[in-house]
Design a protein around this motif. Sequence first.
Motif, mmCIF file in Angstrom:
data_model
loop_
_atom_site.group_PDB
_atom_site.id
_atom_site.type_symbol
_atom_site.label_atom_id
_atom_site.label_comp_id
_atom_site.label_asym_id
_atom_site.label_seq_id
_atom_site.Cartn_x
_atom_site.Cartn_y
_atom_site.Cartn_z
ATOM 1 N N GLU A 161 -25.250 -69.691 -4.587
ATOM 2 C CA GLU A 161 -26.274 -70.054 -3.600
ATOM 3 C C GLU A 161 -26.951 -68.824 -3.000
ATOM 4 O OE1 GLU A 161 -27.175 -73.166 -3.112
ATOM 5 O OE2 GLU A 161 -25.678 -73.824 -4.571
ATOM 6 N N GLY A 162 -26.580 -67.643 -3.460
ATOM 7 C CA GLY A 162 -27.234 -66.426 -2.995
ATOM 8 C C GLY A 162 -26.606 -65.754 -1.796
ATOM 9 N N LEU A 163 -25.442 -66.220 -1.358
ATOM 10 C CA LEU A 163 -24.756 -65.568 -0.249
ATOM 11 C C LEU A 163 -24.103 -64.269 -0.748
ATOM 12 C CD1 LEU A 163 -23.131 -68.674 1.425
ATOM 13 C CD2 LEU A 163 -25.130 -67.402 2.212
ATOM 14 N N VAL A 164 -24.213 -63.218 0.050
ATOM 15 C CA VAL A 164 -23.793 -61.882 -0.363
ATOM 16 C C VAL A 164 -22.568 -61.452 0.439
ATOM 17 C CG1 VAL A 164 -24.501 -59.468 -0.564
ATOM 18 C CG2 VAL A 164 -26.162 -61.291 -0.983
ATOM 19 N N ILE A 165 -21.512 -61.054 -0.277
ATOM 20 C CA ILE A 165 -20.247 -60.655 0.345
ATOM 21 C C ILE A 165 -19.866 -59.272 -0.167
ATOM 22 C CG2 ILE A 165 -17.840 -61.275 0.751
ATOM 23 C CD1 ILE A 165 -18.580 -64.115 -0.260
ATOM 24 N N TYR A 166 -19.616 -58.345 0.746
ATOM 25 C CA TYR A 166 -19.091 -57.029 0.379
ATOM 26 C C TYR A 166 -17.620 -56.959 0.766
ATOM 27 C CZ TYR A 166 -23.900 -55.345 -0.231
ATOM 28 O OH TYR A 166 -25.190 -55.169 -0.656
ATOM 29 N N ILE A 167 -16.812 -56.406 -0.141
ATOM 30 C CA ILE A 167 -15.394 -56.235 0.131
ATOM 31 C C ILE A 167 -15.063 -54.752 0.129
ATOM 32 C CG2 ILE A 167 -13.036 -56.655 -0.685
ATOM 33 C CD1 ILE A 167 -15.815 -59.036 -1.631
ATOM 34 N N TYR A 202 -25.446 -51.091 -2.009
ATOM 35 C CA TYR A 202 -25.255 -51.632 -0.663
ATOM 36 C C TYR A 202 -26.569 -52.093 -0.006
ATOM 37 C CZ TYR A 202 -20.572 -49.690 -0.988
ATOM 38 O OH TYR A 202 -19.288 -49.401 -1.387
ATOM 39 N N LYS A 203 -27.663 -52.092 -0.757
ATOM 40 C CA LYS A 203 -28.956 -52.425 -0.163
ATOM 41 C C LYS A 203 -29.213 -53.917 -0.088
ATOM 42 C CE LYS A 203 -31.256 -48.061 -1.291
ATOM 43 N NZ LYS A 203 -32.396 -47.403 -1.976
ATOM 44 N N MET A 204 -28.530 -54.711 -0.888
ATOM 45 C CA MET A 204 -28.705 -56.158 -0.821
ATOM 46 C C MET A 204 -28.143 -56.655 0.513
ATOM 47 S SD MET A 204 -27.445 -59.102 -3.519
ATOM 48 C CE MET A 204 -28.508 -58.442 -4.813
ATOM 49 N N PHE A 261 -21.706 -61.576 4.599
ATOM 50 C CA PHE A 261 -20.338 -61.301 5.040
ATOM 51 C C PHE A 261 -19.918 -59.910 4.582
ATOM 52 C CE2 PHE A 261 -20.508 -65.828 3.804
ATOM 53 C CZ PHE A 261 -20.261 -66.431 5.023
ATOM 54 N N VAL A 262 -19.108 -59.252 5.398
ATOM 55 C CA VAL A 262 -18.432 -58.026 4.994
ATOM 56 C C VAL A 262 -16.950 -58.219 5.314
ATOM 57 C CG1 VAL A 262 -18.264 -55.521 5.238
ATOM 58 C CG2 VAL A 262 -20.478 -56.650 5.549
ATOM 59 N N LEU A 263 -16.093 -57.976 4.335
ATOM 60 C CA LEU A 263 -14.653 -58.147 4.512
ATOM 61 C C LEU A 263 -13.962 -56.800 4.366
ATOM 62 C CD1 LEU A 263 -14.035 -61.338 2.312
ATOM 63 C CD2 LEU A 263 -14.681 -61.203 4.721
ATOM 64 N N VAL A 264 -13.109 -56.481 5.312
ATOM 65 C CA VAL A 264 -12.349 -55.224 5.309
ATOM 66 C C VAL A 264 -10.863 -55.578 5.298
ATOM 67 C CG1 VAL A 264 -11.853 -53.098 6.570
ATOM 68 C CG2 VAL A 264 -14.185 -54.023 6.538
ATOM 69 N N THR A 265 -10.168 -55.180 4.233
ATOM 70 C CA THR A 265 -8.761 -55.552 4.095
ATOM 71 C C THR A 265 -7.852 -54.743 5.010
ATOM 72 O OG1 THR A 265 -8.395 -54.014 2.247
ATOM 73 C CG2 THR A 265 -9.086 -56.270 1.698
ATOM 74 N N HIS A 266 -8.264 -53.513 5.345
ATOM 75 C CA HIS A 266 -7.484 -52.679 6.266
ATOM 76 C C HIS A 266 -8.340 -51.487 6.680
ATOM 77 C CE1 HIS A 266 -6.759 -50.881 2.338
ATOM 78 N NE2 HIS A 266 -6.343 -49.777 2.926
ATOM 79 N N GLU A 267 -7.854 -50.710 7.624
ATOM 80 C CA GLU A 267 -8.703 -49.707 8.257
ATOM 81 C C GLU A 267 -8.553 -48.293 7.697
ATOM 82 O OE1 GLU A 267 -11.123 -50.630 10.120
ATOM 83 O OE2 GLU A 267 -10.421 -52.707 10.033
ATOM 84 N N LYS A 283 -27.228 -55.227 6.419
ATOM 85 C CA LYS A 283 -26.737 -56.511 6.919
ATOM 86 C C LYS A 283 -27.895 -57.400 7.369
ATOM 87 C CE LYS A 283 -22.858 -53.943 8.882
ATOM 88 N NZ LYS A 283 -23.548 -52.630 8.689
ATOM 89 N N LYS A 284 -27.741 -58.686 7.142
ATOM 90 C CA LYS A 284 -28.651 -59.652 7.725
ATOM 91 C C LYS A 284 -28.392 -59.743 9.230
ATOM 92 C CE LYS A 284 -28.944 -62.425 3.515
ATOM 93 N NZ LYS A 284 -28.694 -63.749 2.871
ATOM 94 N N LYS A 285 -29.339 -60.288 9.962
ATOM 95 C CA LYS A 285 -29.186 -60.371 11.415
ATOM 96 C C LYS A 285 -27.948 -61.166 11.814
ATOM 97 C CE LYS A 285 -34.047 -59.797 12.720
ATOM 98 N NZ LYS A 285 -35.220 -60.411 13.415
ATOM 99 N N ASP A 286 -27.620 -62.172 11.029
ATOM 100 C CA ASP A 286 -26.468 -63.011 11.361
ATOM 101 C C ASP A 286 -25.246 -62.687 10.501
ATOM 102 O OD1 ASP A 286 -27.568 -63.910 9.014
ATOM 103 O OD2 ASP A 286 -27.488 -66.042 9.528
ATOM 104 N N CYS A 287 -25.222 -61.484 9.952
ATOM 105 C CA CYS A 287 -24.095 -61.068 9.113
ATOM 106 C C CYS A 287 -22.789 -61.114 9.904
ATOM 107 C CB CYS A 287 -24.331 -59.657 8.586
ATOM 108 S SG CYS A 287 -22.960 -58.971 7.631
ATOM 109 N N LEU A 288 -21.738 -61.584 9.265
ATOM 110 C CA LEU A 288 -20.413 -61.649 9.871
ATOM 111 C C LEU A 288 -19.522 -60.589 9.230
ATOM 112 C CD1 LEU A 288 -19.968 -65.526 9.889
ATOM 113 C CD2 LEU A 288 -20.515 -64.067 11.851
#
Length: 234
Positions: free
Chosen positions: A41-47, A55-57, A61-67, A79-84
């Motif tokens: 559906e075109g949703l973009v997720i970075y892990i 990284y320009k798309m 969502f952006v997911l971080v497994t650890h710091e 990021k989109k304005k409503d990026c989580l």
Amino acid sequence: MRKLILVLVCLFLTGTVFSQGVSMARLLYQGHGSYRIVSAEGLVIYIDPYAGDGYKMPADFVLVTHEHPDHNKVELVTKKKDCLVFHAKNFMSSGKYGEARFHGIRIRAVPAYNKNHSQSECVGFVITLENGIKIYCAGDTSYTDYMQEELAYMNIDYALLPCDGIYNMDAKEAARCANIIGAKHSIPIHTKPGALFSPEVAQQFAIEIDMKKTDYLILKPTEETNLLQANLQN
């Protein structure tokens, strides 16, 4: 003959998808432990953003497994304005792992740990896309009992497993985990500290794979693959 018929059916179904103009989910490997998923559906997720390009798309969502600094460079991502943006801590409470559902996508945290990564600070993710494709994003980990007790029964389509042999398990242990999980495709990542990719480590991973339980997919940095469900290919 039966296999030929199944192949023809799959080709027909795939052709039907393309002829109707329906997009397919895609995975771009950026290098090290970083990758990008684009759903059908075109949703973009970075892990675990850190390495490589791509990284320009704009992200949903952006997911971080650890710091650790080679996993959490969220500032690289457009990021989109409503990026989580989700960090491991957002999914952990009193030793329990949580999940989130947005826009038809389910993000479920699972255990990730070894001698270099505390179980209280690290997670992996099982991402279920809108069309049912399941992707296991292991994060930095070695073998966990959860792989045997839970992941092996989840019908994972793609498992991305670290195998550098220094901060995580080596290629042999990663392949053993892949055999336990039994995903349709197992992908070696995080293959060499300080490098985007090690062909030698990836090849060792492939050698150790039991093709009766899973198969391997080797992606080099900047390579992208279409994501298909296991039950469509079987």
